[in-house]
Design an enzyme around this catalytic site. Structure first.
Site, PDB file in Angstrom:
ATOM      1  N   LEU A 125       0.848  -1.191   0.000  1.00 61.00           N
ATOM      2  CA  LEU A 125       0.000   0.000   0.000  1.00 61.00           C
ATOM      3  C   LEU A 125       0.891   1.251   0.000  1.00 61.00           C
ATOM      4  O   LEU A 125       0.726   2.154  -0.815  1.00 61.00           O
ATOM      5  CB  LEU A 125      -0.914  -0.014   1.243  1.00 61.00           C
ATOM      6  CG  LEU A 125      -1.828   1.204   1.449  1.00 61.00           C
ATOM      7  CD1 LEU A 125      -2.837   1.339   0.320  1.00 61.00           C
ATOM      8  CD2 LEU A 125      -2.566   1.108   2.791  1.00 61.00           C
ATOM      9  N   THR A 126       1.870   1.262   0.919  1.00 64.26           N
ATOM     10  CA  THR A 126       2.701   2.457   1.125  1.00 64.26           C
ATOM     11  C   THR A 126       3.529   2.811  -0.109  1.00 64.26           C
ATOM     12  O   THR A 126       4.075   1.942  -0.782  1.00 64.26           O
ATOM     13  CB  THR A 126       3.653   2.204   2.310  1.00 64.26           C
ATOM     14  OG1 THR A 126       2.881   1.802   3.432  1.00 64.26           O
ATOM     15  CG2 THR A 126       4.451   3.445   2.660  1.00 64.26           C
ATOM     16  N   PRO A 128       6.398   6.089  -1.603  1.00 57.55           N
ATOM     17  CA  PRO A 128       7.290   7.123  -1.068  1.00 57.55           C
ATOM     18  C   PRO A 128       6.530   8.390  -0.660  1.00 57.55           C
ATOM     19  O   PRO A 128       6.843   9.007   0.354  1.00 57.55           O
ATOM     20  CB  PRO A 128       8.248   7.401  -2.237  1.00 57.55           C
ATOM     21  CG  PRO A 128       8.253   6.128  -3.027  1.00 57.55           C
ATOM     22  CD  PRO A 128       6.879   5.536  -2.879  1.00 57.55           C
ATOM     23  N   SER A 132       1.239   7.604   5.765  1.00 59.75           N
ATOM     24  CA  SER A 132       0.021   7.714   6.585  1.00 59.75           C
ATOM     25  C   SER A 132      -1.165   8.110   5.712  1.00 59.75           C
ATOM     26  O   SER A 132      -2.290   7.667   5.925  1.00 59.75           O
ATOM     27  CB  SER A 132       0.226   8.775   7.675  1.00 59.75           C
ATOM     28  OG  SER A 132       1.295   8.402   8.511  1.00 59.75           O
ATOM     29  N   GLN A 336      17.176  -1.369  30.676  1.00 63.70           N
ATOM     30  CA  GLN A 336      17.593  -0.667  31.902  1.00 63.70           C
ATOM     31  C   GLN A 336      17.893  -1.667  33.027  1.00 63.70           C
ATOM     32  O   GLN A 336      18.860  -1.502  33.765  1.00 63.70           O
ATOM     33  CB  GLN A 336      16.468   0.302  32.325  1.00 63.70           C
ATOM     34  CG  GLN A 336      16.900   1.340  33.330  1.00 63.70           C
ATOM     35  CD  GLN A 336      17.909   2.338  32.740  1.00 63.70           C
ATOM     36  OE1 GLN A 336      18.003   2.499  31.543  1.00 63.70           O
ATOM     37  NE2 GLN A 336      18.685   2.949  33.599  1.00 63.70           N
ATOM     38  N   GLY A 339      21.134  -3.136  32.728  1.00 66.04           N
ATOM     39  CA  GLY A 339      22.245  -2.188  32.816  1.00 66.04           C
ATOM     40  C   GLY A 339      23.098  -2.242  31.557  1.00 66.04           C
ATOM     41  O   GLY A 339      22.564  -2.346  30.442  1.00 66.04           O
ATOM     42  N   GLY A 340      24.417  -2.211  31.739  1.00 67.93           N
ATOM     43  CA  GLY A 340      25.330  -2.211  30.588  1.00 67.93           C
ATOM     44  C   GLY A 340      25.178  -3.450  29.727  1.00 67.93           C
ATOM     45  O   GLY A 340      25.308  -3.394  28.500  1.00 67.93           O
ATOM     46  N   GLU A 363       1.618  -0.569   9.797  1.00 65.33           N
ATOM     47  CA  GLU A 363       0.139  -0.671   9.740  1.00 65.33           C
ATOM     48  C   GLU A 363      -0.519   0.533  10.414  1.00 65.33           C
ATOM     49  O   GLU A 363      -1.560   0.403  11.065  1.00 65.33           O
ATOM     50  CB  GLU A 363      -0.346  -2.006  10.306  1.00 65.33           C
ATOM     51  CG  GLU A 363       0.276  -3.161   9.529  1.00 65.33           C
ATOM     52  CD  GLU A 363      -0.480  -4.452   9.608  1.00 65.33           C
ATOM     53  OE1 GLU A 363      -1.703  -4.435   9.828  1.00 65.33           O
ATOM     54  OE2 GLU A 363       0.162  -5.498   9.421  1.00 65.33           O
ATOM     55  N   SER A 366       1.286   5.354  15.659  1.00 67.21           N
ATOM     56  CA  SER A 366       0.464   5.619  16.855  1.00 67.21           C
ATOM     57  C   SER A 366      -0.415   6.846  16.641  1.00 67.21           C
ATOM     58  O   SER A 366      -1.571   6.883  17.080  1.00 67.21           O
ATOM     59  CB  SER A 366       1.367   5.845  18.070  1.00 67.21           C
ATOM     60  OG  SER A 366       1.948   4.633  18.464  1.00 67.21           O
TER      61      SER A 366
HETATM   62  C1  LIG Z   1       9.687  -2.385   8.684  1.00 71.65           C
HETATM   63  C2  LIG Z   1       8.490  -1.825   7.982  1.00 71.65           C
HETATM   64  C3  LIG Z   1       7.606  -2.694   7.377  1.00 71.65           C
HETATM   65  C4  LIG Z   1       6.505  -2.185   6.667  1.00 71.65           C
HETATM   66  N1  LIG Z   1       5.691  -3.057   5.989  1.00 71.65           N
HETATM   67  C5  LIG Z   1       4.732  -2.548   5.162  1.00 71.65           C
HETATM   68  C6  LIG Z   1       3.993  -3.416   4.284  1.00 71.65           C
HETATM   69  O1  LIG Z   1       4.152  -4.646   4.291  1.00 71.65           O
HETATM   70  N2  LIG Z   1       3.099  -2.849   3.418  1.00 71.65           N
HETATM   71  C7  LIG Z   1       2.877  -1.515   3.377  1.00 71.65           C
HETATM   72  O2  LIG Z   1       2.065  -1.072   2.562  1.00 71.65           O
HETATM   73  N3  LIG Z   1       3.554  -0.661   4.202  1.00 71.65           N
HETATM   74  C8  LIG Z   1       4.486  -1.143   5.083  1.00 71.65           C
HETATM   75  N4  LIG Z   1       5.195  -0.304   5.896  1.00 71.65           N
HETATM   76  C9  LIG Z   1       4.932   1.130   5.825  1.00 71.65           C
HETATM   77  C10 LIG Z   1       4.290   1.700   7.074  1.00 71.65           C
HETATM   78  O3  LIG Z   1       2.948   1.287   7.156  1.00 71.65           O
HETATM   79  C11 LIG Z   1       4.475   3.224   7.009  1.00 71.65           C
HETATM   80  O4  LIG Z   1       5.849   3.475   7.239  1.00 71.65           O
HETATM   81  C12 LIG Z   1       3.619   3.955   8.005  1.00 71.65           C
HETATM   82  O5  LIG Z   1       2.263   3.837   7.675  1.00 71.65           O
HETATM   83  C13 LIG Z   1       3.983   5.452   8.081  1.00 71.65           C
HETATM   84  O6  LIG Z   1       4.128   6.037   6.836  1.00 71.65           O
HETATM   85  P1  LIG Z   1       5.454   6.898   6.527  1.00 71.65           P
HETATM   86  O7  LIG Z   1       6.609   6.051   6.883  1.00 71.65           O
HETATM   87  O8  LIG Z   1       5.370   7.415   5.152  1.00 71.65           O
HETATM   88  O9  LIG Z   1       5.405   8.089   7.559  1.00 71.65           O
HETATM   89  P2  LIG Z   1       4.619   9.487   7.388  1.00 71.65           P
HETATM   90  O10 LIG Z   1       3.225   9.233   6.988  1.00 71.65           O
HETATM   91  O11 LIG Z   1       5.438  10.391   6.545  1.00 71.65           O
HETATM   92  O12 LIG Z   1       4.615  10.013   8.874  1.00 71.65           O
HETATM   93  C14 LIG Z   1       5.690  10.752   9.474  1.00 71.65           C
HETATM   94  C15 LIG Z   1       5.226  11.206  10.847  1.00 71.65           C
HETATM   95  O13 LIG Z   1       4.121  12.110  10.715  1.00 71.65           O
HETATM   96  C16 LIG Z   1       3.018  11.627  11.472  1.00 71.65           C
HETATM   97  N5  LIG Z   1       1.767  11.967  10.794  1.00 71.65           N
HETATM   98  C17 LIG Z   1       1.452  11.780   9.495  1.00 71.65           C
HETATM   99  N6  LIG Z   1       0.198  12.203   9.255  1.00 71.65           N
HETATM  100  C18 LIG Z   1      -0.288  12.660  10.424  1.00 71.65           C
HETATM  101  C19 LIG Z   1      -1.524  13.225  10.837  1.00 71.65           C
HETATM  102  N7  LIG Z   1      -2.549  13.376   9.986  1.00 71.65           N
HETATM  103  N8  LIG Z   1      -1.668  13.590  12.133  1.00 71.65           N
HETATM  104  C20 LIG Z   1      -0.654  13.422  13.014  1.00 71.65           C
HETATM  105  N9  LIG Z   1       0.532  12.890  12.688  1.00 71.65           N
HETATM  106  C21 LIG Z   1       0.708  12.508  11.411  1.00 71.65           C
HETATM  107  C22 LIG Z   1       3.230  10.121  11.566  1.00 71.65           C
HETATM  108  O14 LIG Z   1       2.523   9.578  12.652  1.00 71.65           O
HETATM  109  C23 LIG Z   1       4.744  10.060  11.734  1.00 71.65           C
HETATM  110  O15 LIG Z   1       5.073  10.293  13.073  1.00 71.65           O
HETATM  111  C24 LIG Z   1       6.271  -0.788   6.636  1.00 71.65           C
HETATM  112  C25 LIG Z   1       7.143   0.083   7.304  1.00 71.65           C
HETATM  113  C26 LIG Z   1       8.247  -0.428   7.959  1.00 71.65           C
HETATM  114  C27 LIG Z   1       9.194   0.537   8.628  1.00 71.65           C
END
Ligand SMILES: Cc1cc2nc3c(=O)[nH]c(=O)nc-3n(C[C@H](O)[C@H](O)[C@H](O)COP(=O)(O)OP(=O)(O)OC[C@H]3O[C@@H](n4cnc5c(N)ncnc54)[C@H](O)[C@@H]3O)c2cc1C
Length: 379
Positions: A125-126, A128, A132, A336, A339-340, A363, A366
């Site tokens: 889904l994700t 560049p 989110s 923690q 410790g070390g 997914e 937070s």
């Molecule tokens: C190890 C790993 C495995 C993954 N596996 C998959 C997978 O199998 N398939 C897949 O599709 N994706 C996968 N992902 C992607 C993952 O779901 C995304 O990294 C995640 O959803 C966040 O998107 P982003 O990294 O672009 O961060 P961004 O969306 O750029 O977010 C950056 C920061 O801004 C905050 N933010 C963004 N929008 C808002 C808002 N509206 N309000 C408040 N805060 C906000 C976020 O919480 C975060 O703290 C994976 C990621 C990792 C690291």
């Protein structure tokens, strides 16, 4: 209400725990250091039926529910969170999207081999520019006669470099916004489908995370998954179930870190006493245990609802948010307590501390879980 595990669930936990200790534990650090995808172990997990825990037996699955599935993910993560993540992305994202939204023909073609672990699935889904804000998907799928032609790229796909089958979302109607994104099933050998960069990660290093690229990738019309234009909305439903597995992943990781810290506190002596005799350490252990127990109950509650076909958007987000944040705290406290030595790779808490952070990001972060929960509360 009934808080008892069934005898089958007790047995399931024991079986997965023994398997993880015997087959995974000895190799965890080696896989982590070299970022080795544990294909052989994944095949064995498939043979045991745990690559398809939640799917019906007639489709090759184990015919179990989300509580059982949570137990499986938890016990794998307790030993190696990377293995838990591989199984979770395969099962509740890729395979479950096909199971939940697929045609009978698609289910019969893909589910049995996925559920038996003969094929590995990934779910993209994700992108560049669309994390989110996944509705900001830029990859496109153009209808050409009976085919679809996909162009674009996906990032951070778990299992990408080892997957036989990829479920990916692409825009089919730019003007229709959230209802203009569709899901597709792509077999790995499809011309125009290729893998890009594999990420070098902080944690979860045995689970491969990478780029998926579509270059004039031509798919038969039958590879459209679910209704045209509903791929994004379907993805949100798939993520509801997926978040239960990330909550379970967090619970298992936290449990693994806590177990190590508890054991160490009863062996390490300072000032002539075991450190477990210091109230400061006892309070840490108590907070860790309380958090894990609450997180586990929230996870099973969401799983219990899902097994009753109830909507779990809020409950899965609550479980995922709470469990992942508890797990990050627990892993930190475990370091923690050691410790070390907690900072040294010879002790397992160092790895849990790195792995666990993914649980507050994957997914849906937070922050996004809070948005999902608030939206449900305020509607
Ligand atoms: C190890 C790993 C495995 C993954 N596996 C998959 C997978 O199998 N398939 C897949 O599709 N994706 C996968 N992902 C992607 C993952 O779901 C995304 O990294 C995640 O959803 C966040 O998107 P982003 O990294 O672009 O961060 P961004 O969306 O750029 O977010 C950056 C920061 O801004 C905050 N933010 C963004 N929008 C808002 C808002 N509206 N309000 C408040 N805060 C906000 C976020 O919480 C975060 O703290 C994976 C990621 C990792 C690291």
């Amino acid at each position: 209400m009934n808080f008892d595990y069934t005898p089958e669930q007790v047995e399931l936990r024991k079986t997965v725990r023994e398997f993880a200790q015997a087959e995974i534990a000895p190799q965890v650090m080696e896989w982590d250091e070299a970022q080795t995808f544990p294909l052989e172990v994944i095949r064995k997990i498939g043979e045991l039926g745990y690559m398809g825990t939640i799917f019906p037996e007639e489709l090759g699955g184990a015919g179990l529910g989300y509580i059982d599935y949570s137990i499986v993910i938890e016990e794998l993560a307790r030993v190696d969170p990377s293995v838990g993540l591989i199984v979770a992305a395969h099962t509740s994202l890729a395979a479950n999207h096909i199971y939940s939204m697929g045609s009978e023909e698609q289910r019969r073609r893909y589910l049995p081999r996925l559920a038996r672990g003969e094929w590995i699935g990934c779910w993209s889904l994700t992108e560049p520019e669309a994390g989110s804000d996944a509705a900001g998907t830029r990859s496109t799928a153009l209808r050409q006669g009976d085919s679809w032609v996909l162009n674009g790229s996906k990032t951070f796909t778990t299992n990408a470099h080892h997957a036989d089958v990829c479920v990916a979302m692409a825009v089919t109607d730019r003007g229709a916004a959230q209802h203009g994104i569709s899901a597709f099933i792509i077999d790995k050998d499809t011309p125009g489908f290729r893998l890009g960069r594999k990420e070098n990660k902080l944690g979860m290093r045995a689970s491969a995370t990478g780029e998926v690229i579509f270059e004039n990738c031509r798919l038969a019309g039958s590879q459209l998954l679910g209704r045209q234009g509903e791929g994004f909305v379907d993805s949100l439903k798939v993520l509801d179930g997926g978040r239960i597995s990330i909550a379970a992943l967090a619970v298992g990781t936290a449990q693994g870190a806590y177990d190590e810290a508890l054991k160490y506190s009863k062996q390490r002596k300072q000032f002539g006493r075991f450190i477990s005799e210091f109230q400061a350490i006892q309070f840490k252990l108590a907070d860790m245990a309380a958090g894990i127990e609450a997180a586990r109950l929230l996870t099973y509650h969401a799983g219990w609802m899902k097994d009753r076909n109830q909507r779990v958007t809020k409950e899965a987000a609550i479980a995922k948010l709470f469990a992942s944040e508890v797990a990050v705290r627990v892993a930190g406290e475990a370091v923690q307590i050691l410790g070390g030595y907690g900072f040294i790779k010879d002790y397992r808490v160092e790895k849990f501390y790195r792995d666990v952070k993914l649980c507050t990001i994957g997914e849906g972060t937070s922050e996004i879980q809070r948005l999902v929960i608030a939206r449900q509360l305020l509607k």
